[in-house]
Design a protein around this motif. Sequence first.
Motif, PDB file in Angstrom:
ATOM      1  N   LEU A  48      37.408  79.818  15.475  1.00 11.57           N
ATOM      2  CA  LEU A  48      36.138  80.540  15.705  1.00 11.57           C
ATOM      3  C   LEU A  48      35.040  80.097  14.755  1.00 11.57           C
ATOM      4  O   LEU A  48      33.857  80.342  15.008  1.00 11.57           O
ATOM      5  CB  LEU A  48      36.361  82.047  15.528  1.00 11.57           C
ATOM      6  CG  LEU A  48      37.431  82.700  16.382  1.00 11.57           C
ATOM      7  CD1 LEU A  48      37.345  84.211  16.249  1.00 11.57           C
ATOM      8  CD2 LEU A  48      37.293  82.297  17.828  1.00 11.57           C
ATOM      9  N   ASP A  49      35.442  79.467  13.666  1.00 14.72           N
ATOM     10  CA  ASP A  49      34.501  79.142  12.605  1.00 14.72           C
ATOM     11  C   ASP A  49      33.630  77.941  12.991  1.00 14.72           C
ATOM     12  O   ASP A  49      34.098  76.814  13.040  1.00 14.72           O
ATOM     13  CB  ASP A  49      35.303  78.823  11.342  1.00 14.72           C
ATOM     14  CG  ASP A  49      34.407  78.587  10.147  1.00 14.72           C
ATOM     15  OD1 ASP A  49      33.235  79.003  10.188  1.00 14.72           O
ATOM     16  OD2 ASP A  49      34.894  77.978   9.179  1.00 14.72           O
ATOM     17  N   LYS A  50      32.354  78.224  13.247  1.00 15.70           N
ATOM     18  CA  LYS A  50      31.464  77.152  13.703  1.00 15.70           C
ATOM     19  C   LYS A  50      30.753  76.455  12.552  1.00 15.70           C
ATOM     20  O   LYS A  50      30.448  75.277  12.627  1.00 15.70           O
ATOM     21  CB  LYS A  50      30.416  77.726  14.669  1.00 15.70           C
ATOM     22  CG  LYS A  50      31.035  78.347  15.908  1.00 15.70           C
ATOM     23  CD  LYS A  50      30.452  77.734  17.157  1.00 15.70           C
ATOM     24  CE  LYS A  50      31.261  78.031  18.398  1.00 15.70           C
ATOM     25  NZ  LYS A  50      31.749  79.431  18.463  1.00 15.70           N
ATOM     26  N   ASP A  51      30.445  77.205  11.480  1.00 16.59           N
ATOM     27  CA  ASP A  51      29.708  76.583  10.379  1.00 16.59           C
ATOM     28  C   ASP A  51      30.614  76.065   9.265  1.00 16.59           C
ATOM     29  O   ASP A  51      30.133  75.538   8.269  1.00 16.59           O
ATOM     30  CB  ASP A  51      28.623  77.528   9.824  1.00 16.59           C
ATOM     31  CG  ASP A  51      29.207  78.827   9.267  1.00 16.59           C
ATOM     32  OD1 ASP A  51      30.440  78.943   9.179  1.00 16.59           O
ATOM     33  OD2 ASP A  51      28.405  79.716   8.935  1.00 16.59           O
ATOM     34  N   GLY A  52      31.938  76.225   9.452  1.00 18.94           N
ATOM     35  CA  GLY A  52      32.884  75.590   8.547  1.00 18.94           C
ATOM     36  C   GLY A  52      33.030  76.235   7.175  1.00 18.94           C
ATOM     37  O   GLY A  52      33.501  75.592   6.242  1.00 18.94           O
ATOM     38  N   ASP A  53      32.658  77.529   7.038  1.00 18.01           N
ATOM     39  CA  ASP A  53      32.817  78.173   5.734  1.00 18.01           C
ATOM     40  C   ASP A  53      34.181  78.850   5.577  1.00 18.01           C
ATOM     41  O   ASP A  53      34.457  79.458   4.553  1.00 18.01           O
ATOM     42  CB  ASP A  53      31.675  79.167   5.465  1.00 18.01           C
ATOM     43  CG  ASP A  53      31.656  80.346   6.449  1.00 18.01           C
ATOM     44  OD1 ASP A  53      32.473  80.356   7.389  1.00 18.01           O
ATOM     45  OD2 ASP A  53      30.808  81.236   6.270  1.00 18.01           O
ATOM     46  N   GLY A  54      35.036  78.738   6.611  1.00 20.32           N
ATOM     47  CA  GLY A  54      36.381  79.294   6.523  1.00 20.32           C
ATOM     48  C   GLY A  54      36.433  80.793   6.765  1.00 20.32           C
ATOM     49  O   GLY A  54      37.476  81.411   6.574  1.00 20.32           O
ATOM     50  N   LEU A  55      35.306  81.369   7.183  1.00 22.86           N
ATOM     51  CA  LEU A  55      35.222  82.806   7.467  1.00 22.86           C
ATOM     52  C   LEU A  55      34.482  82.987   8.780  1.00 22.86           C
ATOM     53  O   LEU A  55      33.757  82.097   9.225  1.00 22.86           O
ATOM     54  CB  LEU A  55      34.456  83.528   6.349  1.00 22.86           C
ATOM     55  CG  LEU A  55      35.094  83.453   4.949  1.00 22.86           C
ATOM     56  CD1 LEU A  55      34.076  83.828   3.886  1.00 22.86           C
ATOM     57  CD2 LEU A  55      36.301  84.353   4.856  1.00 22.86           C
ATOM     58  N   ILE A  56      34.674  84.158   9.392  1.00 20.84           N
ATOM     59  CA  ILE A  56      33.987  84.427  10.659  1.00 20.84           C
ATOM     60  C   ILE A  56      32.830  85.391  10.396  1.00 20.84           C
ATOM     61  O   ILE A  56      33.050  86.513   9.933  1.00 20.84           O
ATOM     62  CB  ILE A  56      34.962  85.056  11.676  1.00 20.84           C
ATOM     63  CG1 ILE A  56      36.148  84.122  11.915  1.00 20.84           C
ATOM     64  CG2 ILE A  56      34.231  85.342  12.987  1.00 20.84           C
ATOM     65  CD1 ILE A  56      37.269  84.790  12.687  1.00 20.84           C
ATOM     66  N   ASN A  57      31.602  84.956  10.702  1.00 21.64           N
ATOM     67  CA  ASN A  57      30.481  85.886  10.580  1.00 21.64           C
ATOM     68  C   ASN A  57      30.241  86.555  11.932  1.00 21.64           C
ATOM     69  O   ASN A  57      30.905  86.244  12.923  1.00 21.64           O
ATOM     70  CB  ASN A  57      29.225  85.165  10.040  1.00 21.64           C
ATOM     71  CG  ASN A  57      28.718  84.089  10.980  1.00 21.64           C
ATOM     72  OD1 ASN A  57      28.871  84.174  12.184  1.00 21.64           O
ATOM     73  ND2 ASN A  57      28.097  83.065  10.414  1.00 21.64           N
ATOM     74  N   VAL A  58      29.304  87.479  11.965  1.00 23.68           N
ATOM     75  CA  VAL A  58      29.129  88.283  13.169  1.00 23.68           C
ATOM     76  C   VAL A  58      28.665  87.439  14.366  1.00 23.68           C
ATOM     77  O   VAL A  58      29.046  87.705  15.502  1.00 23.68           O
ATOM     78  CB  VAL A  58      28.198  89.493  12.889  1.00 23.68           C
ATOM     79  CG1 VAL A  58      26.746  89.055  12.735  1.00 23.68           C
ATOM     80  CG2 VAL A  58      28.350  90.556  13.965  1.00 23.68           C
TER      81      VAL A  58
END
Length: 67
Positions: A48-58
């Motif tokens: 799910l991580d599109k920006d590659g920060d290893g976390l899922i934002n809203v």
Amino acid sequence: MSDDYTITFDLIDVDNDGRISAEELVGLMEVLGQPVTLEAAKAGVERLDKDGDGLINVEEFGAFLQK
Ligand SMILES: [Ca+2]
Ligand SMILES: [Ca+2]
């Protein structure tokens, strides 16, 4: 941005940092009665991580739900 998924997001984001971590995903799956390993949760976050920060934002969470 006050759609249903932001409410769901807040429920999953137990430490309220605005990101869903793999650990929080593990907690969610336990609540849903489908426990997963941390490894599996990390793989899920990665998907799910599109920006590659290893976390899922809203935004990433919403994009997933609306597919
Ligand atoms: Ca969090
Ligand atoms: Ca992300």
